[in-house]
Design a protein around this motif. Sequence first.
Motif, PDB file in Angstrom:
ATOM      1  N   VAL A  63       0.884  -1.157  -0.184  1.00 23.14           N
ATOM      2  CA  VAL A  63       0.040   0.195   0.044  1.00 23.14           C
ATOM      3  C   VAL A  63       0.546   1.346  -0.205  1.00 23.14           C
ATOM      4  O   VAL A  63       0.225   2.370  -0.100  1.00 23.14           O
ATOM      5  CB  VAL A  63      -1.209   0.065   1.043  1.00 23.14           C
ATOM      6  N   LYS A  64       2.176   0.877  -0.381  1.00 27.33           N
ATOM      7  CA  LYS A  64       2.945   2.203   0.027  1.00 27.33           C
ATOM      8  C   LYS A  64       2.951   3.053  -1.607  1.00 27.33           C
ATOM      9  O   LYS A  64       2.190   2.226  -1.938  1.00 27.33           O
ATOM     10  CB  LYS A  64       4.748   2.078   0.410  1.00 27.33           C
ATOM     11  N   ASP A  65       2.538   4.542  -0.832  1.00 26.00           N
ATOM     12  CA  ASP A  65       2.530   5.670  -2.083  1.00 26.00           C
ATOM     13  C   ASP A  65       1.187   5.834  -2.308  1.00 26.00           C
ATOM     14  O   ASP A  65       0.976   5.649  -3.074  1.00 26.00           O
ATOM     15  CB  ASP A  65       3.188   5.034  -3.177  1.00 26.00           C
ATOM     16  N   ARG A  66       0.725   4.720  -2.595  1.00 28.29           N
ATOM     17  CA  ARG A  66      -0.952   4.885  -2.335  1.00 28.29           C
ATOM     18  C   ARG A  66      -2.185   4.877  -1.435  1.00 28.29           C
ATOM     19  O   ARG A  66      -3.167   5.602  -1.256  1.00 28.29           O
ATOM     20  CB  ARG A  66      -1.680   3.694  -2.861  1.00 28.29           C
ATOM     21  N   PHE A  67      -1.663   4.200  -0.402  1.00 31.78           N
ATOM     22  CA  PHE A  67      -2.786   4.938   1.324  1.00 31.78           C
ATOM     23  C   PHE A  67      -2.159   5.375   2.363  1.00 31.78           C
ATOM     24  O   PHE A  67      -0.530   5.730   2.174  1.00 31.78           O
ATOM     25  CB  PHE A  67      -2.508   3.417   1.937  1.00 31.78           C
ATOM     26  N   THR A  68      -2.352   6.575   2.959  1.00 31.77           N
ATOM     27  CA  THR A  68      -1.941   7.256   3.661  1.00 31.77           C
ATOM     28  C   THR A  68      -2.836   7.464   5.317  1.00 31.77           C
ATOM     29  O   THR A  68      -3.494   7.215   5.084  1.00 31.77           O
ATOM     30  CB  THR A  68      -2.109   8.411   3.413  1.00 31.77           C
ATOM     31  N   ILE A  69      -1.916   6.754   6.569  1.00 33.28           N
ATOM     32  CA  ILE A  69      -2.922   7.016   7.750  1.00 33.28           C
ATOM     33  C   ILE A  69      -1.791   8.147   8.187  1.00 33.28           C
ATOM     34  O   ILE A  69      -0.697   8.870   8.071  1.00 33.28           O
ATOM     35  CB  ILE A  69      -2.330   5.771   8.641  1.00 33.28           C
ATOM     36  N   SER A  70      -3.247   8.729   9.290  1.00 33.42           N
ATOM     37  CA  SER A  70      -3.178   9.661   9.696  1.00 33.42           C
ATOM     38  C   SER A  70      -4.475   9.303  11.618  1.00 33.42           C
ATOM     39  O   SER A  70      -4.946   8.309  10.873  1.00 33.42           O
ATOM     40  CB  SER A  70      -3.592  10.991   9.161  1.00 33.42           C
ATOM     41  N   ARG A  71      -3.940  10.488  11.815  1.00 40.20           N
ATOM     42  CA  ARG A  71      -5.156  10.354  13.556  1.00 40.20           C
ATOM     43  C   ARG A  71      -4.903  11.287  14.197  1.00 40.20           C
ATOM     44  O   ARG A  71      -4.041  13.197  13.632  1.00 40.20           O
ATOM     45  CB  ARG A  71      -4.230   9.807  14.372  1.00 40.20           C
ATOM     46  N   ASP A  72      -6.177  11.936  14.466  1.00 36.53           N
ATOM     47  CA  ASP A  72      -6.525  12.693  15.551  1.00 36.53           C
ATOM     48  C   ASP A  72      -6.803  12.521  16.403  1.00 36.53           C
ATOM     49  O   ASP A  72      -7.417  11.671  17.122  1.00 36.53           O
ATOM     50  CB  ASP A  72      -7.929  13.344  15.095  1.00 36.53           C
ATOM     51  N   ASN A  73      -5.023  13.340  17.886  1.00 37.12           N
ATOM     52  CA  ASN A  73      -5.573  12.562  18.966  1.00 37.12           C
ATOM     53  C   ASN A  73      -6.432  13.167  19.887  1.00 37.12           C
ATOM     54  O   ASN A  73      -7.227  12.352  20.364  1.00 37.12           O
ATOM     55  CB  ASN A  73      -4.184  12.583  19.877  1.00 37.12           C
ATOM     56  N   ALA A  74      -6.608  14.526  19.663  1.00 37.34           N
ATOM     57  CA  ALA A  74      -8.141  14.982  20.396  1.00 37.34           C
ATOM     58  C   ALA A  74      -9.615  14.454  20.306  1.00 37.34           C
ATOM     59  O   ALA A  74     -10.243  14.324  21.084  1.00 37.34           O
ATOM     60  CB  ALA A  74      -7.832  16.310  19.986  1.00 37.34           C
ATOM     61  N   LYS A  75      -9.403  13.513  18.953  1.00 32.25           N
ATOM     62  CA  LYS A  75     -10.831  12.540  19.366  1.00 32.25           C
ATOM     63  C   LYS A  75     -10.353  11.298  19.084  1.00 32.25           C
ATOM     64  O   LYS A  75     -11.580  10.924  18.685  1.00 32.25           O
ATOM     65  CB  LYS A  75     -11.173  13.011  17.709  1.00 32.25           C
ATOM     66  N   ASN A  76      -9.425  10.141  19.514  1.00 32.79           N
ATOM     67  CA  ASN A  76      -9.695   9.245  19.454  1.00 32.79           C
ATOM     68  C   ASN A  76      -9.637   8.893  17.961  1.00 32.79           C
ATOM     69  O   ASN A  76     -10.508   7.492  17.720  1.00 32.79           O
ATOM     70  CB  ASN A  76      -9.914   8.440  20.483  1.00 32.79           C
ATOM     71  N   THR A  77      -9.344   9.154  16.819  1.00 27.45           N
ATOM     72  CA  THR A  77      -9.554   8.470  15.203  1.00 27.45           C
ATOM     73  C   THR A  77      -8.377   9.140  14.801  1.00 27.45           C
ATOM     74  O   THR A  77      -7.742   9.584  14.807  1.00 27.45           O
ATOM     75  CB  THR A  77     -10.545   9.607  14.774  1.00 27.45           C
ATOM     76  N   VAL A  78      -8.043   8.093  13.591  1.00 27.41           N
ATOM     77  CA  VAL A  78      -7.707   6.946  12.771  1.00 27.41           C
ATOM     78  C   VAL A  78      -8.309   7.075  11.493  1.00 27.41           C
ATOM     79  O   VAL A  78      -9.358   6.707  11.064  1.00 27.41           O
ATOM     80  CB  VAL A  78      -6.810   6.137  12.894  1.00 27.41           C
TER      81      VAL A  78
END
Length: 120
Positions: A63-78
């Motif tokens: 999935v490299k270069d196609r998928f991106t993971i990120s998160r919002d720590n304040a919202k406990n969301t990924v």
Amino acid sequence: QVQVVESGGGLVQPGGSLKLSCTASGRIFTINTMGWYRQPPGKERELVATIISGGSTNYADFVKDRFTISRDNAKNTVYLQMNTLKPEDTAVYYCKAAVLVYGLGYNDYWGQGTQVTVSS
């Protein structure tokens, strides 16, 4: 004590995009690693990507270069932004969170999964 809920799956054509979301809720003190896994039809569950609270990420080669993971720590969301989707990306996508629960220590919590189907 902790619930993990994914959303955003669906049917998409090859080459298209989808964005998955996953939110943890409950008696959470903090969350360390959050990650996405997937289970294609008839296959074992496999790692897609992980992200720690500080933002460092890890991706499976497919999935490299196609998928991106990120998160919002304040919202406990990924999140998982998936671009250039291929039919072989068809799978149930699961979210996992390593949660420090008040009074209980760290445990892994899984969501129930969201179906992603890539087909024309």
